[in-house]
Design a protein around this motif. Structure first.
Motif, short mmCIF file in Angstrom:
data_model
loop_
_atom_site.label_atom_id
_atom_site.label_comp_id
_atom_site.label_asym_id
_atom_site.label_seq_id
_atom_site.Cartn_x
_atom_site.Cartn_y
_atom_site.Cartn_z
N ASP A 126 4.00 -0.07 8.62
CA ASP A 126 2.54 -0.15 8.59
C ASP A 126 2.06 -1.20 7.60
O ASP A 126 1.03 -1.85 7.82
CB ASP A 126 1.93 1.21 8.26
CG ASP A 126 2.06 2.18 9.43
OD1 ASP A 126 2.28 1.70 10.56
OD2 ASP A 126 1.95 3.40 9.21
N MET A 180 -0.28 -4.62 8.61
CA MET A 180 -1.63 -4.76 8.05
C MET A 180 -2.33 -6.09 8.36
O MET A 180 -3.45 -6.08 8.88
CB MET A 180 -1.47 -4.55 6.56
CG MET A 180 -2.50 -4.02 5.75
SD MET A 180 -3.38 -2.49 5.76
CE MET A 180 -3.79 -2.15 7.38
N LYS A 189 1.44 3.85 2.87
CA LYS A 189 1.78 3.39 4.22
C LYS A 189 3.27 3.06 4.29
O LYS A 189 3.86 2.56 3.33
CB LYS A 189 0.97 2.14 4.56
CG LYS A 189 -0.47 2.45 4.94
CD LYS A 189 -1.19 1.21 5.36
CE LYS A 189 -2.60 1.51 5.79
NZ LYS A 189 -2.68 2.18 7.08
N SER A 190 3.87 3.30 5.45
CA SER A 190 5.29 3.02 5.63
C SER A 190 5.52 1.50 5.60
O SER A 190 4.56 0.72 5.69
CB SER A 190 5.75 3.57 6.98
OG SER A 190 5.15 2.82 8.01
N ILE A 200 0.87 -1.18 0.00
CA ILE A 200 0.00 0.00 0.00
C ILE A 200 0.90 1.22 0.00
O ILE A 200 1.71 1.42 0.92
CB ILE A 200 -0.95 -0.02 1.21
CG1 ILE A 200 -1.93 -1.20 1.04
CG2 ILE A 200 -1.71 1.29 1.33
CD1 ILE A 200 -2.88 -1.38 2.19
#
Ligand SMILES: Nc1ncnc2c1ncn2[C@@H]1O[C@H](COP(=O)(O)OP(=O)(O)O)[C@@H](O)[C@H]1O
Ligand SMILES: [Mg+2]
Lengths: 414, 233
Positions: free
Chosen positions: B102, B106, B98-99, B95
């Motif tokens: 992150d 998920m 997002k980092s 994604i």
């Protein structure tokens, strides 16, 4: 509904997609802003038109009495019905909420009025302060009769412009004394009347003073009221008839008059002229409702479109999230929660901004046709909720569809 | 771990229909490292997507960890994907806003793991793929090899039973490919069952078993002597 983890996820998404969040918010906020301004001005124009034409639209009720023509409760016909202060007070008490202006009068026709060497016969009319508005008398100089004049039965007079020209010529009459049947009255004002010479050849004095000097006691000869403006003409007609009939009945009971005796108590109400004004106002309202509803629909379509684009743009992300184990409903929930949050926040922002601007700029926008632009806060708030709801609904369909397609199809989306 | 029997799959486009899988039978035991080979268009991805429950077969039997996979509703499918499976894609599928950290968190978020624990676990897997210092970078700030390693960390995060990798080295140069394969071999060494789709011979030979697909059927299925990627790095 309140799930901290979920809100954290949503705030992260929103804050990391600042441009998208900002553009969505901007379009919602500006839509609401425009709507608030629009509604404000429509109200302003309505107010302006009302104040321009209100006097013409006035629903006036006048009450006179005469002689009874029917026997009633053992009383013979031919009786003169004398209105009293108490008759007036009774009516006012009963209909106070509906009445705008109220007066009771005690006039004398052809009274002898003198100033210095000039003299003539004029109508001298005892009245109340409200009569200025009922008769649409325009004060040219000085003032009209006030409550303290009435309370203290002062010997003060407001003279019509014709009488002023007849008796005072070019002299300034204010604070001069004229004589009515030889009694001194101080002139406190001069008035003009749209009725012309007939009306301007009058002297207004406090009703209490008239009752005293003409030995009338508690008697009055007639009374007149104006009824507050209704929302529309039909309502005005209904209201006016109800009040007229109510007053008539009340007075007939009070003075023991047969209900079907038409000459003893006569109540006139004039409403015909009002119809045009009411229809003008109704037209203005209709136009703005039309434009307003159009704006809301455009806003709904706009929000719906944004949601469609957002979902389309996020199809691949939805596929990824599903591959990682997201439930379809959690995807739908995520998209809706985001959209509701952004539209609500932006909508309220636009609302406050619009209201603030109206509040600040409103007082400076005063001309003949726009007065006090203002917005019904509840209508504006309802609009915000409507947009939020519509946005959620418009977002739900594509979000649901995107959440239900096979993850592999969502992942293939570029 | 995986048992499939007589698996069929066709794609329908208008009036045309394309029979891609024409009766696939094979089993994978726990701890295996299997490559699925075949020329482009032979149905490798289709097979892997069905195994990953990203797509559905038309007919046939599929049992994953003793659970028959059929007529799943989305809710159960989501749970199985989360619990049983980890995906590694050719195009990474991170994604983008997002980092790294992150992204790896998920699957744990969808498992319902609390934030603090999520971050700790994600960080652990990022360390495992050697990207601890890159945890706060966005995918756009990472190289292809690094992105694939983030994806591997993400696939591992929910501790799935099976890893499914569709051309994990397809978008990478040879050196980076071998580094990624080294990582995959390491994970397999720890006991994880892994299926790798590839059309490159050298990559296939870094697994322990090669399944060859042609025209929708398995034409060859044999164990191979594993080549350690570390020898090439
Ligand atoms: N969603 C789809 N719709 C139609 N045809 C598809 C779809 N996905 C794959 N195909 C076709 O199915 C065949 C097998 O595809 P795929 O499994 O992706 O092969 P591989 O991964 O071995 O290259 C190809 O001919 C491809 O064009
Ligand atoms: Mg493929």
């Amino acid at each position: 509904m309140f799930d901290l983890e979920r809100w954290q996820e949503i705030f992260e998404t929103l804050s990391k997609n600042k441009l998208r969040t900002f553009l969505t918010g901007l379009s919602v906020a500006s839509g609401i802003f425009i709507l608030v301004i629009l509604l404000g001005f429509s109200k302003g124009i309505e107010n302006g038109v009302k104040s321009q034409f209100e006097s013409d639209a006035t629903n006036r009720i006048a009450i006179w009495t005469g002689v009874t023509t029917k026997e009633y409760k053992g009383l013979n016909p031919g009786r003169y019905i004398q209105l009293k202060n108490s008759s007036f007070d009774g009516v006012v008490n009963k209909y106070d909420d509906f009445l705008e202006y109220r007066t009771k009068d005690y006039p004398i026709w052809g009274a002898n009025v003198t100033y210095k060497n000039e003299t003539g016969n004029y109508r001298v009319r005892g009245t109340l302060p409200d009569n200025q508005f009922i008769e649409n008398a325009d004060i040219g100089s000085g003032r009209f009769i006030n409550h303290s004049d009435v309370e203290r039965s002062k010997k003060v007079a407001v003279i019509g412009n014709k009488l002023k020209t007849d008796l005072f010529k070019d002299e300034d009459p204010i604070n001069k004394n004229l004589q009515v049947y030889g009694m001194n009255f101080k002139v406190i004002g001069v008035f003009f009347d749209p009725g012309g010479d007939r009306e301007e050849g009058q002297v207004y004095i406090p009703v209490s003073t008239a009752q005293k000097i003409f030995n009338a006691g508690e008697n009055i000869r007639n009374m007149a009221f104006t009824v507050k403006m209704a929302d529309n003409f039909d309502e005005a007609v209904i209201q006016s008839n109800a009040i007229s009939e109510g007053i008539e009945q009340h007075l007939k009971e009070m003075h023991v008059v047969a209900p079907d005796d038409v000459s003893a108590v006569r109540v006139y109400n004039t409403l015909e002229e009002a119809e045009q004004i009411y229809s003008l106002i109704a037209t203005i309202r209709a136009v703005f409702w039309f434009v307003g509803i159009g704006t809301i629909i455009a806003g709904i379509v706009g929000v719906g479109n944004i949601m469609l684009i957002i979902v389309k743009e996020r199809t691949k992300e939805i596929g990824i999230r599903k591959a990682l184990g997201a439930l379809p409903m959690s995807i739908v929930g995520m998209i809706l929660q985001e959209s509701v949050f952004v539209t609500m926040f932006a909508g309220l922002f636009g609302l406050i901004f619009g209201l603030g601007l109206l509040e600040l700029a409103g007082p400076y926008i005063q001309n003949d046709f726009i007065k006090y632009p203002q917005v019904d806060f509840n209508i504006a708030l309802t609009t915000v909720f409507l947009l939020v709801f519509a946005g959620a609904l418009a977002g739900f369909v594509p979000a649901y569809r995107a959440a239900m397609i096979k993850p592999i199809d969502a992942l293939r989306d570029e | 771990m995986i048992q499939i029997k007589d698996l069929h799959k066709s794609y329908h486009m208008g009036t045309n229909s394309l029979h891609v899988l024409k009766g696939i039978n094979f089993n994978v035991k726990e701890g295996e490292l299997v490559s699925i080979m075949g020329s482009s268009g032979s149905g490798k991805s289709t097979l892997l997507n069905i195994l990953g429950m990203l797509d559905e077969a038309d007919s046939g039997k599929y049992i994953l960890d003793n659970v028959p996979i059929k007529n799943l509703n989305e809710k159960i499918a989501a749970k199985y994907r989360n619990d049983f499976l980890g995906f590694i894609f050719q195009s990474f599928n991170l994604i983008n806003y997002k980092s790294a950290l992150d992204n790896v968190s998920m699957p744990l978020y969808y498992k319902g793991v609390k934030r603090k624990e999520r971050t700790e676990k994600a960080m652990h897997y990022l360390e495992k793929v050697g990207l601890a210092q890159w945890s706060h970078h966005l995918p756009s700030e990472l190289s292809g090899g690094q992105k694939q390693r983030v994806a591997i960390a993400r696939a591992l995060a929910s501790d799935p039973k099976v890893l499914l990798a569709d051309e994990p080295t397809g978008a990478l140069d040879t050196k980076t490919s071998y580094e990624v394969m080294e990582l995959i071999q390491g994970i397999n060494d720890e006991g994880k069952t892994i299926l790798v789709v590839t059309h490159e011979d050298d990559i296939a030979h870094m697994t322990k078993r090669i399944v060859n697909l042609k025209d929708g059927l398995i034409i060859d299925d044999s164990p191979v002597q594993q080549v350690r990627a570390s020898l090439h790095v």
